[in-house]
Design a protein around this motif. Sequence first.
Motif, PDB file in Angstrom:
ATOM      1  N   ASP A 255      59.586  -9.564 -56.247  1.00  0.00           N
ATOM      2  CA  ASP A 255      59.344  -8.987 -54.925  1.00  0.00           C
ATOM      3  C   ASP A 255      57.874  -9.026 -54.480  1.00  0.00           C
ATOM      4  O   ASP A 255      57.555  -8.723 -53.342  1.00  0.00           O
ATOM      5  N   GLY A 256      56.964  -9.371 -55.372  1.00  0.00           N
ATOM      6  CA  GLY A 256      55.574  -9.577 -54.980  1.00  0.00           C
ATOM      7  C   GLY A 256      54.807  -8.319 -54.621  1.00  0.00           C
ATOM      8  O   GLY A 256      53.753  -8.389 -53.996  1.00  0.00           O
ATOM      9  N   THR A 257      55.298  -7.166 -55.014  1.00  0.00           N
ATOM     10  CA  THR A 257      54.582  -5.939 -54.705  1.00  0.00           C
ATOM     11  C   THR A 257      54.319  -5.158 -55.984  1.00  0.00           C
ATOM     12  O   THR A 257      55.004  -5.330 -56.983  1.00  0.00           O
ATOM     13  N   ASP A 258      53.296  -4.322 -55.932  1.00  0.00           N
ATOM     14  CA  ASP A 258      52.977  -3.452 -57.055  1.00  0.00           C
ATOM     15  C   ASP A 258      52.721  -2.069 -56.481  1.00  0.00           C
ATOM     16  O   ASP A 258      51.752  -1.877 -55.748  1.00  0.00           O
ATOM     17  N   LEU A 259      53.589  -1.140 -56.760  1.00  0.00           N
ATOM     18  CA  LEU A 259      53.453   0.209 -56.219  1.00  0.00           C
ATOM     19  C   LEU A 259      52.815   1.171 -57.210  1.00  0.00           C
ATOM     20  O   LEU A 259      52.775   2.365 -56.980  1.00  0.00           O
ATOM     21  N   TRP A 260      52.308   0.644 -58.302  1.00  0.00           N
ATOM     22  CA  TRP A 260      51.651   1.472 -59.306  1.00  0.00           C
ATOM     23  C   TRP A 260      50.175   1.592 -58.955  1.00  0.00           C
ATOM     24  O   TRP A 260      49.579   0.630 -58.468  1.00  0.00           O
ATOM     25  N   PRO A 261      49.524   2.761 -59.179  1.00  0.00           N
ATOM     26  CA  PRO A 261      48.092   2.886 -58.876  1.00  0.00           C
ATOM     27  C   PRO A 261      47.291   1.799 -59.582  1.00  0.00           C
ATOM     28  O   PRO A 261      47.548   1.473 -60.741  1.00  0.00           O
ATOM     29  N   ASP A 262      46.338   1.243 -58.865  1.00  0.00           N
ATOM     30  CA  ASP A 262      45.552   0.147 -59.443  1.00  0.00           C
ATOM     31  C   ASP A 262      44.175   0.583 -59.938  1.00  0.00           C
ATOM     32  O   ASP A 262      43.387  -0.241 -60.367  1.00  0.00           O
ATOM     33  N   ARG A 263      43.903   1.886 -59.854  1.00  0.00           N
ATOM     34  CA  ARG A 263      42.622   2.374 -60.384  1.00  0.00           C
ATOM     35  C   ARG A 263      42.775   3.826 -60.800  1.00  0.00           C
ATOM     36  O   ARG A 263      43.706   4.503 -60.403  1.00  0.00           O
ATOM     37  N   ARG A 264      41.824   4.274 -61.584  1.00  0.00           N
ATOM     38  CA  ARG A 264      41.844   5.650 -62.089  1.00  0.00           C
ATOM     39  C   ARG A 264      41.100   6.569 -61.141  1.00  0.00           C
ATOM     40  O   ARG A 264      40.236   6.137 -60.383  1.00  0.00           O
ATOM     41  N   SER A 265      41.392   7.846 -61.217  1.00  0.00           N
ATOM     42  CA  SER A 265      40.708   8.853 -60.415  1.00  0.00           C
ATOM     43  C   SER A 265      39.233   8.891 -60.777  1.00  0.00           C
ATOM     44  O   SER A 265      38.857   8.758 -61.950  1.00  0.00           O
ATOM     45  N   SER A 266      38.400   9.118 -59.784  1.00  0.00           N
ATOM     46  CA  SER A 266      36.966   9.273 -60.045  1.00  0.00           C
ATOM     47  C   SER A 266      36.598  10.745 -60.242  1.00  0.00           C
ATOM     48  O   SER A 266      35.427  11.073 -60.442  1.00  0.00           O
ATOM     49  N   HIS A 267      37.590  11.634 -60.192  1.00  0.00           N
ATOM     50  CA  HIS A 267      37.335  13.058 -60.420  1.00  0.00           C
ATOM     51  C   HIS A 267      36.861  13.248 -61.865  1.00  0.00           C
ATOM     52  O   HIS A 267      37.512  12.784 -62.799  1.00  0.00           O
ATOM     53  N   PRO A 268      35.739  13.926 -62.060  1.00  0.00           N
ATOM     54  CA  PRO A 268      35.190  14.057 -63.415  1.00  0.00           C
ATOM     55  C   PRO A 268      36.006  15.003 -64.297  1.00  0.00           C
ATOM     56  O   PRO A 268      36.556  15.995 -63.826  1.00  0.00           O
ATOM     57  N   ALA A 269      36.087  14.672 -65.558  1.00  0.00           N
ATOM     58  CA  ALA A 269      36.702  15.570 -66.534  1.00  0.00           C
ATOM     59  C   ALA A 269      35.797  16.788 -66.683  1.00  0.00           C
ATOM     60  O   ALA A 269      34.575  16.675 -66.631  1.00  0.00           O
ATOM     61  N   THR A 270      36.427  17.956 -66.856  1.00  0.00           N
ATOM     62  CA  THR A 270      35.625  19.191 -66.920  1.00  0.00           C
ATOM     63  C   THR A 270      35.878  19.958 -68.210  1.00  0.00           C
ATOM     64  O   THR A 270      35.833  21.173 -68.227  1.00  0.00           O
ATOM     65  N   GLY A 271      36.178  19.259 -69.261  1.00  0.00           N
ATOM     66  CA  GLY A 271      36.436  19.937 -70.528  1.00  0.00           C
ATOM     67  C   GLY A 271      37.746  19.467 -71.123  1.00  0.00           C
ATOM     68  O   GLY A 271      38.155  18.331 -70.913  1.00  0.00           O
ATOM     69  N   ASP A 272      38.410  20.353 -71.796  1.00  0.00           N
ATOM     70  CA  ASP A 272      39.655  20.007 -72.452  1.00  0.00           C
ATOM     71  C   ASP A 272      40.837  20.290 -71.525  1.00  0.00           C
ATOM     72  O   ASP A 272      41.459  21.352 -71.600  1.00  0.00           O
ATOM     73  N   GLU A 273      41.126  19.339 -70.628  1.00  0.00           N
ATOM     74  CA  GLU A 273      42.226  19.493 -69.681  1.00  0.00           C
ATOM     75  C   GLU A 273      43.561  19.690 -70.399  1.00  0.00           C
ATOM     76  O   GLU A 273      44.401  20.463 -69.948  1.00  0.00           O
ATOM     77  N   HIS A 274      43.764  18.989 -71.510  1.00  0.00           N
ATOM     78  CA  HIS A 274      45.018  19.097 -72.249  1.00  0.00           C
ATOM     79  C   HIS A 274      45.258  20.540 -72.674  1.00  0.00           C
ATOM     80  O   HIS A 274      46.341  21.096 -72.481  1.00  0.00           O
ATOM     81  N   GLN A 275      44.246  21.169 -73.243  1.00  0.00           N
ATOM     82  CA  GLN A 275      44.395  22.546 -73.719  1.00  0.00           C
ATOM     83  C   GLN A 275      44.630  23.507 -72.553  1.00  0.00           C
ATOM     84  O   GLN A 275      45.468  24.400 -72.632  1.00  0.00           O
ATOM     85  N   ARG A 276      43.901  23.339 -71.456  1.00  0.00           N
ATOM     86  CA  ARG A 276      44.088  24.209 -70.289  1.00  0.00           C
ATOM     87  C   ARG A 276      45.475  24.040 -69.691  1.00  0.00           C
ATOM     88  O   ARG A 276      46.114  25.013 -69.287  1.00  0.00           O
ATOM     89  N   LEU A 277      45.964  22.798 -69.619  1.00  0.00           N
ATOM     90  CA  LEU A 277      47.309  22.548 -69.086  1.00  0.00           C
ATOM     91  C   LEU A 277      48.376  23.171 -69.981  1.00  0.00           C
ATOM     92  O   LEU A 277      49.312  23.814 -69.496  1.00  0.00           O
ATOM     93  N   ALA A 278      48.254  22.975 -71.284  1.00  0.00           N
ATOM     94  CA  ALA A 278      49.229  23.540 -72.226  1.00  0.00           C
ATOM     95  C   ALA A 278      49.261  25.059 -72.101  1.00  0.00           C
ATOM     96  O   ALA A 278      50.333  25.662 -72.087  1.00  0.00           O
ATOM     97  N   ARG A 279      48.087  25.685 -71.983  1.00  0.00           N
ATOM     98  CA  ARG A 279      48.012  27.137 -71.855  1.00  0.00           C
ATOM     99  C   ARG A 279      48.689  27.578 -70.542  1.00  0.00           C
ATOM    100  O   ARG A 279      49.464  28.534 -70.517  1.00  0.00           O
ATOM    101  N   ALA A 280      48.443  26.866 -69.438  1.00  0.00           N
ATOM    102  CA  ALA A 280      49.047  27.229 -68.148  1.00  0.00           C
ATOM    103  C   ALA A 280      50.558  27.022 -68.162  1.00  0.00           C
ATOM    104  O   ALA A 280      51.298  27.815 -67.574  1.00  0.00           O
ATOM    105  N   LEU A 281      51.034  25.983 -68.826  1.00  0.00           N
ATOM    106  CA  LEU A 281      52.478  25.746 -68.906  1.00  0.00           C
ATOM    107  C   LEU A 281      53.187  26.817 -69.722  1.00  0.00           C
ATOM    108  O   LEU A 281      54.307  27.204 -69.415  1.00  0.00           O
ATOM    109  N   ASN A 282      52.532  27.304 -70.761  1.00  0.00           N
ATOM    110  CA  ASN A 282      53.152  28.282 -71.636  1.00  0.00           C
ATOM    111  C   ASN A 282      52.924  29.726 -71.218  1.00  0.00           C
ATOM    112  O   ASN A 282      53.534  30.625 -71.781  1.00  0.00           O
ATOM    113  N   ASN A 283      52.049  29.950 -70.242  1.00  0.00           N
ATOM    114  CA  ASN A 283      51.761  31.296 -69.733  1.00  0.00           C
ATOM    115  C   ASN A 283      51.747  31.271 -68.209  1.00  0.00           C
ATOM    116  O   ASN A 283      50.684  31.360 -67.596  1.00  0.00           O
ATOM    117  N   PRO A 284      52.932  31.182 -67.594  1.00  0.00           N
ATOM    118  CA  PRO A 284      52.970  31.054 -66.115  1.00  0.00           C
ATOM    119  C   PRO A 284      52.419  32.235 -65.370  1.00  0.00           C
ATOM    120  O   PRO A 284      52.418  33.315 -65.636  1.00  0.00           O
TER     121      PRO A 284
END
Length: 143
Positions: free
Chosen positions: A114-143
């Motif tokens: 089909d000649g199209t690509d609907l997947w993002p072709d670049r990464r976000s330029s938003h800077p990492a601000t620490g351990d996002e994985h740990q903050r996300l896990a904590r937020a998911l487990n403590n709504p």
Amino acid sequence: MDNALVNCVFCGLLESGSATWLSRGPHAAAFLPLPASALAPGHTLVVPREHCTGVLDATDAALHHTISLVRRVGDAMTRALGATGVNVLNASGPGSGQSVAHLHFHVVPRWPDDGTDLWPDRRSSHPATGDEHQRLARALNNP
């Protein structure tokens, strides 16, 4: 009536019936986008009948019914159109590029040639601000 509902394009379509409908169930509906905005032949929009802005404020029931219809639409695309896959696209919230403030999913049939690509072709330029994985896990487990 709530002002958001009065001004919501998709709520208006659901109320007026003025769309090319593929499915109009009691909880979710599927319709074709305007021809000029179709990303592929058979591109379909799936929306809940319940007004919500996006995945972040949708009820569990609205998400369940809408995603169930997304799956049925994708299956129909493979059977009826010979698509070999689908892309399911959604934007929710002001920073996402969401164009209509009503939860909706674009279900786009895909073929190897089909000649199209609907997947993002670049990464976000938003800077990492620490351990996002740990903050996300904590937020998911403590709504």
